[in-house]
Design a protein around this motif. Structure first.
Motif, PDB file in Angstrom:
ATOM      1  N   ASN A 198       0.807  -1.306  -0.109  1.00  0.00           N
ATOM      2  CA  ASN A 198       0.020  -0.019   0.025  1.00  0.00           C
ATOM      3  C   ASN A 198       0.945   1.135  -0.027  1.00  0.00           C
ATOM      4  N   PRO A 199       0.958   1.987  -0.999  1.00  0.00           N
ATOM      5  CA  PRO A 199       1.651   3.314  -0.882  1.00  0.00           C
ATOM      6  C   PRO A 199       1.691   4.034   0.222  1.00  0.00           C
ATOM      7  N   GLU A 200       0.491   4.225   0.944  1.00  0.00           N
ATOM      8  CA  GLU A 200       0.636   4.927   2.187  1.00  0.00           C
ATOM      9  C   GLU A 200       1.323   4.354   3.280  1.00  0.00           C
ATOM     10  N   ALA A 201       1.583   3.101   3.444  1.00  0.00           N
ATOM     11  CA  ALA A 201       2.150   2.133   4.124  1.00  0.00           C
ATOM     12  C   ALA A 201       3.834   2.068   3.794  1.00  0.00           C
ATOM     13  N   CYS A 202       4.195   2.737   2.875  1.00  0.00           N
ATOM     14  CA  CYS A 202       5.597   2.557   2.400  1.00  0.00           C
ATOM     15  C   CYS A 202       6.659   3.467   3.281  1.00  0.00           C
ATOM     16  N   ASP A 203       5.999   4.455   4.009  1.00  0.00           N
ATOM     17  CA  ASP A 203       7.066   5.274   4.819  1.00  0.00           C
ATOM     18  C   ASP A 203       7.059   4.715   6.275  1.00  0.00           C
ATOM     19  N   TYR A 204       8.109   4.525   6.891  1.00  0.00           N
ATOM     20  CA  TYR A 204       8.564   4.211   8.100  1.00  0.00           C
ATOM     21  C   TYR A 204       9.534   4.972   8.998  1.00  0.00           C
ATOM     22  N   THR A 205       8.980   5.410  10.104  1.00  0.00           N
ATOM     23  CA  THR A 205      10.020   5.917  11.115  1.00  0.00           C
ATOM     24  C   THR A 205      10.049   5.256  12.307  1.00  0.00           C
ATOM     25  N   LEU A 206      11.284   4.903  12.772  1.00  0.00           N
ATOM     26  CA  LEU A 206      11.508   4.028  13.684  1.00  0.00           C
ATOM     27  C   LEU A 206      12.721   4.554  14.438  1.00  0.00           C
ATOM     28  N   ASN A 207      12.670   5.018  16.012  1.00  0.00           N
ATOM     29  CA  ASN A 207      13.699   5.445  16.728  1.00  0.00           C
ATOM     30  C   ASN A 207      14.517   6.733  15.992  1.00  0.00           C
ATOM     31  N   GLY A 208      13.677   7.479  15.242  1.00  0.00           N
ATOM     32  CA  GLY A 208      14.445   8.727  14.596  1.00  0.00           C
ATOM     33  C   GLY A 208      14.877   8.341  13.337  1.00  0.00           C
ATOM     34  N   LEU A 209      14.874   6.907  12.829  1.00  0.00           N
ATOM     35  CA  LEU A 209      15.364   6.771  11.647  1.00  0.00           C
ATOM     36  C   LEU A 209      14.164   6.774  10.698  1.00  0.00           C
ATOM     37  N   ASN A 210      14.197   7.313   9.312  1.00  0.00           N
ATOM     38  CA  ASN A 210      13.081   7.291   8.527  1.00  0.00           C
ATOM     39  C   ASN A 210      13.662   6.643   6.906  1.00  0.00           C
ATOM     40  N   PHE A 211      12.939   5.560   6.691  1.00  0.00           N
ATOM     41  CA  PHE A 211      13.025   5.033   5.595  1.00  0.00           C
ATOM     42  C   PHE A 211      11.936   4.451   4.969  1.00  0.00           C
ATOM     43  N   GLN A 212      11.947   4.022   3.396  1.00  0.00           N
ATOM     44  CA  GLN A 212      10.711   3.519   2.764  1.00  0.00           C
ATOM     45  C   GLN A 212      10.883   2.245   2.245  1.00  0.00           C
ATOM     46  N   TRP A 213      10.082   1.171   2.570  1.00  0.00           N
ATOM     47  CA  TRP A 213      10.122   0.070   2.053  1.00  0.00           C
ATOM     48  C   TRP A 213       8.940  -0.191   1.246  1.00  0.00           C
ATOM     49  N   THR A 214       8.818  -0.863   0.188  1.00  0.00           N
ATOM     50  CA  THR A 214       7.826  -1.475  -0.775  1.00  0.00           C
ATOM     51  C   THR A 214       7.903  -2.853  -0.967  1.00  0.00           C
ATOM     52  N   ASP A 215       7.814  -3.257   0.485  1.00  0.00           N
ATOM     53  CA  ASP A 215       7.698  -4.821   0.552  1.00  0.00           C
ATOM     54  C   ASP A 215       6.377  -5.253   0.366  1.00  0.00           C
ATOM     55  N   GLY A 216       5.973  -6.016  -0.265  1.00  0.00           N
ATOM     56  CA  GLY A 216       4.720  -6.872  -0.474  1.00  0.00           C
ATOM     57  C   GLY A 216       4.375  -7.887   0.561  1.00  0.00           C
ATOM     58  N   VAL A 217       3.807  -8.991  -0.025  1.00  0.00           N
ATOM     59  CA  VAL A 217       2.863 -10.120   0.860  1.00  0.00           C
ATOM     60  C   VAL A 217       4.040 -10.642   1.523  1.00  0.00           C
ATOM     61  N   PHE A 218       3.920 -10.681   2.761  1.00  0.00           N
ATOM     62  CA  PHE A 218       4.921 -11.338   3.823  1.00  0.00           C
ATOM     63  C   PHE A 218       4.263 -12.174   4.705  1.00  0.00           C
ATOM     64  N   GLY A 219       3.463 -11.402   5.912  1.00  0.00           N
ATOM     65  CA  GLY A 219       3.275 -12.185   6.953  1.00  0.00           C
ATOM     66  C   GLY A 219       1.914 -13.103   6.676  1.00  0.00           C
ATOM     67  N   MET A 220       2.179 -14.290   7.172  1.00  0.00           N
ATOM     68  CA  MET A 220       1.013 -15.393   6.813  1.00  0.00           C
ATOM     69  C   MET A 220       0.486 -16.168   8.058  1.00  0.00           C
ATOM     70  N   SER A 221      -0.633 -16.478   8.330  1.00  0.00           N
ATOM     71  CA  SER A 221      -1.004 -17.245   9.668  1.00  0.00           C
ATOM     72  C   SER A 221      -2.026 -18.236   8.997  1.00  0.00           C
ATOM     73  N   LEU A 222      -2.119 -19.459   9.625  1.00  0.00           N
ATOM     74  CA  LEU A 222      -3.086 -20.534   9.150  1.00  0.00           C
ATOM     75  C   LEU A 222      -4.254 -20.696  10.624  1.00  0.00           C
ATOM     76  N   SER A 223      -5.434 -20.923  10.028  1.00  0.00           N
ATOM     77  CA  SER A 223      -6.162 -21.072  11.002  1.00  0.00           C
ATOM     78  C   SER A 223      -6.288 -22.633  11.499  1.00  0.00           C
ATOM     79  N   PRO A 224      -6.480 -23.020  12.490  1.00  0.00           N
ATOM     80  CA  PRO A 224      -6.593 -24.096  13.058  1.00  0.00           C
ATOM     81  C   PRO A 224      -7.498 -25.317  12.289  1.00  0.00           C
ATOM     82  N   VAL A 225      -6.765 -26.545  12.381  1.00  0.00           N
ATOM     83  CA  VAL A 225      -7.573 -27.553  11.550  1.00  0.00           C
ATOM     84  C   VAL A 225      -8.534 -28.055  12.307  1.00  0.00           C
ATOM     85  N   ASN A 226     -10.077 -27.610  11.996  1.00  0.00           N
ATOM     86  CA  ASN A 226     -11.191 -27.940  12.543  1.00  0.00           C
ATOM     87  C   ASN A 226     -12.334 -28.002  11.640  1.00  0.00           C
TER      88      ASN A 226
END
Length: 520
Positions: free
Chosen positions: A324-352
């Motif tokens: 999301n272009p609006e989420a590409c800008d990061y500021t952490l502990n005074g450091l500002n950087f831009q990442w255009t990273d796509g799909v990354f986090g995943m989690s599976l629902s339990p087997v039931n």
């Protein structure tokens, strides 16, 4: 029609972000433009699936908010999506879709109670367990081991061992996967290469041994006592992407520490500048030989699906995999950087019930959470024949709000999803039995010292389930200088039950089921 135009506009913005701000944590930073290197795929092996031993198992705009209702009742509701004719949902899901309008999202403040996490391991800088002291000194003199260049990234637990990855982002990283004994006798132990020193290839060799471990990003311990290892094959990515080896999966039997099989991704599933950075493994009802793995390509926005039974893989794509272009800008502990990273986090629902599992996912540079039935991803012919019809099976279920970028996530046996909040130095939770409303997600821990950039998160398979978080101050490592007189890397654990006490994810704290707030 108006919504379709908005979707096209979001995709166009994402493309513009990639062209103008093509930056990601490990690409060339000289001018902010990525310098991609095409992988050498000449003369690929005829069969990239290599059994080693027999298996021991049995036989754009900020998106609108969509509500994920009672998962065994209401299914998902959106304004404009309709069921796909080729997709047959589980039997007790209703094909009802409705829109409740955008929700007002707020930045959640952590509750004022004790931090549920205990620090298990911590390091100022990493060290390795060499056979002898002279071997270690020789490695330092030769430049094979440069302590300040080593940073932990991935973590997972199996019984009395914890596994940690160290991708070869820079020179001087002697091994890319290590194990540590539990319970911890030393809070800062040296890394013991797994399964042995011999398994870690030399990236500077004239002809690197690509059957060995080259640059491991993340790992997964499955229900069959196996360790799945995702090897990107990319070294020195902080300087210039160097794909020394094709990406591959290696799987080890944790009871013997022997390899079971390896699988090298086919060339047509590896894009220019691809980075396979995360995986989850889907095993159901003890069918160890019928496992599936879902692997993200964070830089070229795809999920590769690997079938162990078939011994092959296929690539899936969707516009929800883009940043999301609006989420590409990061500021952490005074450091500002831009990442255009796509799909990354995943989690599976339990087997039931229902028998089909759900895959929750999100891009790194995004505030939103998405969902898709795993049967959609596992339908090989639909993706390899490009038959279409899968797009509407992907659903956007809600947003974590501003500064809600998350790297990884996991779901425990009680249907609670835990996720990192990298820009807030925090860990969040969501009870997946509830809608993805702002008042049903919460922060369970936030600490500007011990949780600086929580990069990886796993939920183990122990009887007393634990949620493990690895924090590593990665932006400081990439863009500034780590202070090696301070603790830089931590691995922490909390009981999954204890972690959510008193939070919005604790069923006992809910005054009424949140899904009653949504009426069809």
């Amino acid at each position: 029609m108006q919504l379709k135009k908005r979707q096209l506009f979001v995709i166009a913005l994402s493309a513009l972000c990639l062209i103008c701000n093509a930056v990601s944590p490990f690409k060339n930073r000289g001018n902010g433009i990525s310098s991609g290197v095409m992988m050498n795929t000449a003369n690929p092996p005829p069969n990239s699936f290599t059994p080693i031993l027999s298996s021991h198992g049995h036989g754009g705009i900020r998106p609108q908010n969509f509500i994920f209702g009672d998962k065994y009742g209401e299914k998902f509701q959106t304004q404009y999506q309709t069921p796909v004719p080729s997709y047959a949902p589980p039997h007790n899901f209703h094909n009802k879709f409705s829109h409740f309008g955008p929700q007002q999202h707020q930045n959640h403040k952590p509750r004022q109670f004790r931090n549920p996490f205990d620090v298990i391991f911590e390091w100022r800088q990493l060290d390795f367990e060499y056979p002898t002291f002279l071997d270690r000194q020789r490695a330092i003199l030769n430049g094979d081991f440069i302590p300040i260049n080593n940073v932990p990234l991935g973590v997972d637990r199996w019984r009395n061992r914890l596994f940690v990855t160290m991708p070869r982002w820079k020179n001087g990283i002697p091994a890319s996967l290590a194990s540590l004994l539990l319970p911890a006798l030393d809070r800062s132990p040296p890394m013991r290469p797994y399964p042995s020193w011999e398994w870690h290839a030399n990236p500077e060799a004239i002809q690197p041994d690509c059957t060995r471990l080259m640059s491991v990003y993340r790992i997964w311990v499955d229900e069959c006592d196996r360790l799945w290892v995702l090897d990107s094959g990319i070294v020195n990515a902080t300087i210039q992407i160097n794909p020394v080896c094709p990406p591959k999966i290696l799987v080890f039997d944790l009871r013997t520490d022997q390899p079971i099989f390896s699988y090298e991704f086919p060339p047509d599933q590896v894009k220019e500048d691809s980075l396979n950075s995360n995986l989850v493994v889907d095993v159901r009802n003890g069918r160890c030989n019928d496992a599936y793995a879902y692997i993200t390509d964070v830089w070229r926005f795809g999920i590769t699906v690997f079938s162990l039974a078939k011994g092959r893989s296929w690539r899936t794509q969707h516009h929800f995999f883009y940043p999301n272009p609006e989420a590409c800008d990061y500021t952490l502990n005074g450091l500002n950087f831009q990442w255009t990273d796509g799909v990354f986090g995943m989690s599976l629902s339990p087997v039931n019930d229902p028998p089909d599992r759900l895959l929750f996912f999100h891009p790194m540079s995004s505030f939103s959470e998405f969902i898709v039935s795993t049967s959609v991803l596992r339908n090989e012919s639909a993706w390899t024949l490009n038959s279409g019809g899968q797009a509407s099976s992907f659903i956007q279920i809600g947003t974590r709000g501003n500064r809600g970028q998350s790297s990884t996530s996991a779901i425990d046996r009680n249907n609670v999803q835990f996720y990192t909040l990298v820009q807030q130095n925090a860990v969040g939770c969501w009870n997946t039995d509830q809608p993805y409303f702002p008042n049903s997600i919460d922060i369970i821990a936030q600490d500007n010292t011990t949780l600086v950039f929580p990069n990886d998160l796993k939920v183990d398979q122990e009887l007393d389930q634990g949620v493990w978080v690895l924090s590593n101050r990665l932006p400081v490592y990439l863009y500034s200088q780590l202070d090696f007189t301070d603790i830089n890397f931590r691995i922490q654990r909390a009981s999954t039950r204890d972690a959510i006490l008193g939070s919005a994810c604790d069923q006992n704290s809910l005054k009424q089921p949140l899904h009653t707030l949504a009426t069809l």
